[in-house]
Scaffold this motif. Structure first.
Motif, PDB file in Angstrom:
ATOM      1  N   GLU A 132       0.753  -1.070   0.031  1.00 22.91           N
ATOM      2  CA  GLU A 132      -0.010   0.068   0.102  1.00 22.91           C
ATOM      3  C   GLU A 132       0.721   1.242   0.006  1.00 22.91           C
ATOM      4  O   GLU A 132       0.456   2.374  -0.186  1.00 22.91           O
ATOM      5  CB  GLU A 132      -0.874   0.138   1.199  1.00 22.91           C
ATOM      6  N   GLN A 133       2.029   1.246   0.320  1.00 25.94           N
ATOM      7  CA  GLN A 133       3.033   2.264   0.509  1.00 25.94           C
ATOM      8  C   GLN A 133       3.387   2.956  -0.774  1.00 25.94           C
ATOM      9  O   GLN A 133       4.176   3.896  -1.010  1.00 25.94           O
ATOM     10  CB  GLN A 133       4.271   1.913   1.240  1.00 25.94           C
ATOM     11  N   SER A 134       3.386   1.903  -2.005  1.00 29.22           N
ATOM     12  CA  SER A 134       3.703   2.501  -3.190  1.00 29.22           C
ATOM     13  C   SER A 134       2.631   3.633  -3.765  1.00 29.22           C
ATOM     14  O   SER A 134       1.343   3.447  -3.363  1.00 29.22           O
ATOM     15  CB  SER A 134       3.382   1.362  -4.173  1.00 29.22           C
ATOM     16  N   ASP A 135       3.109   4.551  -4.445  1.00 27.97           N
ATOM     17  CA  ASP A 135       2.342   5.815  -4.655  1.00 27.97           C
ATOM     18  C   ASP A 135       1.255   5.604  -5.573  1.00 27.97           C
ATOM     19  O   ASP A 135       1.119   4.552  -6.456  1.00 27.97           O
ATOM     20  CB  ASP A 135       3.398   6.685  -5.660  1.00 27.97           C
ATOM     21  N   ASN A 136       0.080   6.277  -4.975  1.00 28.88           N
ATOM     22  CA  ASN A 136      -0.950   6.146  -6.019  1.00 28.88           C
ATOM     23  C   ASN A 136      -1.738   4.752  -5.871  1.00 28.88           C
ATOM     24  O   ASN A 136      -2.020   4.115  -7.116  1.00 28.88           O
ATOM     25  CB  ASN A 136      -0.870   6.539  -7.335  1.00 28.88           C
ATOM     26  N   ILE A 334      14.289  -5.268   3.275  1.00 28.94           N
ATOM     27  CA  ILE A 334      14.593  -4.159   2.165  1.00 28.94           C
ATOM     28  C   ILE A 334      15.069  -5.133   0.835  1.00 28.94           C
ATOM     29  O   ILE A 334      14.195  -4.752  -0.412  1.00 28.94           O
ATOM     30  CB  ILE A 334      15.781  -3.350   2.650  1.00 28.94           C
ATOM     31  N   GLU A 335      15.882  -5.827   0.923  1.00 27.29           N
ATOM     32  CA  GLU A 335      16.177  -6.510  -0.248  1.00 27.29           C
ATOM     33  C   GLU A 335      14.983  -7.427  -0.936  1.00 27.29           C
ATOM     34  O   GLU A 335      14.887  -7.505  -2.039  1.00 27.29           O
ATOM     35  CB  GLU A 335      17.417  -7.507  -0.145  1.00 27.29           C
ATOM     36  N   LYS A 354      11.280   3.842   3.830  1.00 22.54           N
ATOM     37  CA  LYS A 354      11.521   4.317   5.184  1.00 22.54           C
ATOM     38  C   LYS A 354      10.385   3.650   5.920  1.00 22.54           C
ATOM     39  O   LYS A 354      10.430   3.420   7.306  1.00 22.54           O
ATOM     40  CB  LYS A 354      11.012   5.894   5.038  1.00 22.54           C
ATOM     41  N   TRP A 355       9.374   3.364   5.195  1.00 25.99           N
ATOM     42  CA  TRP A 355       8.192   2.522   5.887  1.00 25.99           C
ATOM     43  C   TRP A 355       8.551   1.328   6.449  1.00 25.99           C
ATOM     44  O   TRP A 355       8.275   0.730   7.456  1.00 25.99           O
ATOM     45  CB  TRP A 355       7.012   2.342   4.962  1.00 25.99           C
ATOM     46  N   ILE A 356       9.545   0.604   5.620  1.00 31.23           N
ATOM     47  CA  ILE A 356       9.908  -0.780   6.196  1.00 31.23           C
ATOM     48  C   ILE A 356      10.947  -0.565   7.217  1.00 31.23           C
ATOM     49  O   ILE A 356      10.835  -1.227   8.143  1.00 31.23           O
ATOM     50  CB  ILE A 356      10.923  -1.191   4.795  1.00 31.23           C
ATOM     51  N   ARG A 357      11.724   0.414   7.137  1.00 36.28           N
ATOM     52  CA  ARG A 357      12.701   0.480   8.368  1.00 36.28           C
ATOM     53  C   ARG A 357      11.942   0.928   9.729  1.00 36.28           C
ATOM     54  O   ARG A 357      12.483   0.479  10.745  1.00 36.28           O
ATOM     55  CB  ARG A 357      13.646   1.618   8.062  1.00 36.28           C
TER      56      ARG A 357
END
Length: 437
Positions: A132-136, A334-335, A354-357
Motif C-alpha cells: 500500500e505504500q507504493s504511490d497512488n 529491504i532486499e 522508510k516505511w520498512i525501516r
C-alpha cells in the motif's frame, strides 16, 4: 472634491459589481466543496447532478494549483531569464498533464492489479500494508470475509437493489468471490454487496477514509449508494489496486488470472508452526484444535503450492504468479521487498524504504497481534520457536510432512535445535520451481 451625488453613484456601481461577483463565483465555490464534502452540497446542486455519477465533477484543487503556478509565471515574466522560463513552463505543463490524467479514469492498461493470496496469521496484513505504500495505491483488506460469513454463518447479504441474498452452496460462494474481486479491480463495486463495501478492517484502505466518513455508521443501501461515487473516483484514479485475501484458493484465483488482464498473484507462505502458534495465542486453542488446524492448513497450502507450480509452467501465467516466504521478508525486509516490487512492476521509493525501516525493522515484537506498525519482522517470524513446546511442534510436523518436503521446512528434532535461532529451519529445494521472490 466630488459631489455627494457622484459619490453615491460610485458606491452603487461598486455594490452592483460586488453582487455580480458573489452571484457568479459563490455557486462555483460551493460546487467545489461539494466534491469533497457531499453532506454540505446545496439542494440545487444535488438535484442538478446524478447521484451516482462523478463525471461532471472536476478535480478542482490540482487544477487550481497549476493555475496558481501559471499566474505566478506571468507575474515573474519581466524579471525571469528566458532559460528559467523554459524550465518552469515545462514543470507547469507536467502538472497540467498530470491533472488531465487523474481527472479522468486511469486507463486499465496502466493499472497494476495484485492479489496477495495468504493464510490467517501468515504475515499477510504486513505484506498488504507494505504494498500500500507504493504511490497512488488503493488497498482492500479481506473483501471476501462477509461472503464467507454469509456462507458459513447464514448471514444475509444486501445488494444495491436493497435485496437480501444468502450464499448457500460452495459454487455460489465461488462465483461471489470471483465477481467481487473482479469488481474491485475494475472499480465496479455494484457487483458486490453492501456488507462487503462497508466493512472497515483495522489495516484496510487508508485511501478510502473519505468514503468511510461519508457513510459513517449508516450502513444501509441509500446512504452507501449516495457515497459510492467517492469510492469509485478514488479507485478509478489509482494506479495500483491491491487486494489481500485469506479465503481464496489458487484454483479459483486461476479464473481471475484469465478474466482480469495483467493481474499478478503473490502466494504468501509461512512456516505452519508460526501460523498456528499465533492462532493459538489469539483463540487460546486446545491441542486437538491445533492438530486439526495443522492438517487443514497444510493441506490447503500444499494444494495451492502445487497449483502454483502448474501455473508457472504455462506460458500465459509464468510471469504472473510467484511465491513469497514470510521468513525471507522478515530476514532481509529491504532486499526482499525490492524483489517483490520488481516482480509487481512497482517503483521502490524512499517512502517505501522508510516505511520498512520503521515498521519491519524496529524493536517491537509484542502488543496487539493485529497491529502492523513498529514491528521487527524477523523476530516476529521466529518468535514461535521460543514459545512452543517440542510436543506442540512435533504434532504439526507430523501433519505437515508432505508440505515440508515441498517447501523446505525442517522438522524440530529436539528442543535445543528448535530454540537456537541461528539454526535455520528452512532449506528450500532448489530443484522445485516455485518462482520464489
Amino acid at each position: 472634491m466630488p459631489s455627494p451625488r457622484k459619490i453615491s453613484r460610485r458606491f452603487a456601481c461598486v455594490l452592483a459589481m460586488s453582487l455580480t461577483v458573489i452571484i457568479l463565483i459563490l455557486p462555483a465555490q460551493l460546487f467545489e466543496y461539494s466534491t469533497y464534502f457531499p453532506n454540505i452540497t446545496p439542494k440545487a446542486s444535488q438535484s442538478s447532478l446524478p447521484e451516482n455519477n462523478l463525471s461532471q465533477i472536476k478535480y478542482v484543487p490540482k487544477l487550481t494549483n497549476a493555475q496558481k503556478i501559471i499566474d505566478k509565471e506571468k507575474e515573474m515574466e519581466d524579471i525571469t531569464p528566458i532559460s528559467e522560463k523554459v524550465t518552469k513552463a515545462s514543470n507547469v505543463q507536467k502538472i497540467i498533464n498530470y491533472d488531465d490524467q487523474t481527472e479522468e479514469t486511469v486507463s486499465s492498461n496502466s493499472v497494476k492489479k495484485v492479489i496477495i493470496l495468504a493464510y490467517m496469521r501468515s504475515g499477510s496484513s504486513m505484506t498488504g500494508k507494505l504494498l500500500e505504500q507504493s504511490d497512488n495505491s488503493i488497498y482492500f483488506f479481506e473483501p471476501l470475509r462477509p461472503l464467507q460469513w454469509s456462507y458459513s454463518r447464514k448471514i444475509p447479504l444486501i445488494d444495491f437493489n436493497n435485496k437480501t441474498r444468502r450464499l448457500t452452496d460452495s459454487q455460489s460462494l465461488k462465483r461471489a468471490y470471483t465477481k467481487t474481486l473482479s469488481g474491485h479491480f475494475n472499480c465496479d463495486f455494484r457487483q458486490s454487496y453492501i456488507n462487503v463495501i462497508t466493512q472497515k478492517a483495522l489495516t484496510g484502505c487508508n485511501a478510502c477514509q473519505s468514503f468511510y466518513d461519508c457513510i459513517g455508521s449508516r450502513r444501509i443501501e441509500p446512504v452507501v449508494t449516495k457515497c459510492l461515487p467517492i469510492l469509485e473516483q478514488l479507485c478509478n484514479t489509482s494506479l495500483n489496486r491491491i487486494i489481500k485475501v485469506i479465503r481464496l484458493n489458487m484454483e479459483t484465483a486461476q479464473i481471475l488470472l484469465k478474466s482480469v488482464p495483467d493481474l499478478k498473484i503473490v502466494h504468501l507462505i509461512r512456516d505452519p508452526r508460526g501460523i498456528l502458534n499465533s492462532r493459538r495465542r489469539i483463540y487460546r486453542a486446545s491441542m486437538k484444535y491445533i492438530t486439526d488446524e495443522a492438517k487443514t492448513i497444510c493441506t490447503s497450502m500444499l494444494e495451492n503450492t502445487v497449483a502454483t507450480m502448474k501455473l508457472i509452467r504455462k506460458e500465459t501465467f509464468k510471469d504472473r504468479v510467484a511465491t513469497l516466504y514470510y521468513e525471507d521478508l522478515g530476514k532481509d525486509p529491504i532486499e526482499c521487498s525490492k524483489r517483490l516490487f520488481k516482480f509487481l512492476h512497482l517503483p521502490f521509493t524512499e517512502r517505501v524504504e522508510k516505511w520498512i525501516r520503521t515498521n519491519m525493522m524496529g524493536l517491537h515484537t509484542g502488543g496487539n497481534p493485529f497491529a502492523v506498525s513498529n514491528k521487527n519482522s524477523w523476530a516476529t517470524s521466529q518468535k514461535w520457536r521460543r514459545m512452543v513446546s517440542l510436543p506442540f511442534a512435533s504434532a504439526i510436523d507430523h501433519e505437515c510432512r508432505q508440505l515440508y518436503n515441498l517447501l523446505g521446512f525442517l522438522p524440530a528434532n529436539n528442543t535445543a535445535q528448535m530454540k537456537t535461532l541461528s539454526v535455520d529451519l528452512l532449506h528450500k529445494n532448489e530443484n522445485i520451481d516455485l518462482s520464489v521472490i
